[in-house]
Scaffold this active site. Sequence first.
Site, PDB file in Angstrom:
ATOM      1  N   ASN A   1      48.420  33.428  18.352  1.00 45.47           N
ATOM      2  CA  ASN A   1      49.874  33.493  18.457  1.00 45.47           C
ATOM      3  C   ASN A   1      50.451  34.321  17.308  1.00 45.47           C
ATOM      4  OD1 ASN A   1      51.146  32.074  20.706  1.00 45.47           O
ATOM      5  ND2 ASN A   1      50.129  30.233  19.926  1.00 45.47           N
TER       6      ASN A   1
ATOM      7  N   ASP B   1      53.668  28.960  16.402  1.00 47.59           N
ATOM      8  CA  ASP B   1      53.542  29.556  17.728  1.00 47.59           C
ATOM      9  C   ASP B   1      53.998  31.014  17.658  1.00 47.59           C
ATOM     10  OD1 ASP B   1      53.587  29.952  20.679  1.00 47.59           O
ATOM     11  OD2 ASP B   1      53.321  27.784  20.714  1.00 47.59           O
TER      12      ASP B   1
END
Length: 289
Positions: free
Chosen positions: A146, A196
């Site tokens: 990510n 993330d």
Amino acid sequence: MSGTKRITDHVCQLGEGPTYDPATGTLYWFDIVGCKLLEKGMPDGELVIHELPFMASGLAVIDPVRQMLVTEHGLYIREVTTGKLTLHKAVEGDNEITRSNDCRVHPGGALWFSTMAKDERTGAGAIYWYREGEVKLLFPSITIPNSICFSPDGRIAYYTDTHQNLLMRIACDPVTGLPAGEPQIFYAHTGEGGLDGSVADAAGLLWNARWGAGCVDVYSQDGKHVRSVPVPARQVTCPVFVGKDASHMVVTSAWKGMSEPERAADPQAGCTFLLDVEVKGRFDPPVRL
């Protein structure tokens, strides 16, 4: 702006990969496990949902009539007006274990994109580089890749393995977008939730969606936490700059993996939000086909 708000009533199981096309003022994003590409003219356009024949997680503009989709089988070219999909480069196309995940276009036009196991098994994913028809493996053996993003001048790249919660920084060739050094730890996250998707603004500040914590965090260029912007959904996935001057931010979220009681306690999980924050953003360039 008058507060963070949902931009549509549509709920994604795994909302991801938001991309904004400044030429048309259109936001695109994905429900990965639902095999859907979502499209909305910002700020008040109608939502259009495109059903896909496979999982996809990212989109890059090629030119006014074509886009590149990052999918579980590799890179596809999509015709904007018809939705026709044509395989451009197979990447892990025969690997039924993996799917695509995070991606972003480098200022030089290279696309960094990632894969991961559908069941999130350890070390099954990777990060790749694409430019002008060539694909190179950059970082293998990543579990949940990510946070792919770049400094405005293209000299720094960032990425993370959410499984390890280490945000990495690496020197980058500003023209080709290829790594020009070894990865170094930029920020080690030890608090609630996990790192993330990310995007870097015009000043080089990094904005990271923190999965499981209901916020987007901002980091300075020297890896210091600057602030947190709350989001009314816990499982926040990825931010993107929107608007004609990139002064606003949209963030996606997910309800994947939640129990019924958890979903009841987090009623906006899976929604897509326009945040109550002014930003000095910038837009990704077209990918160099």
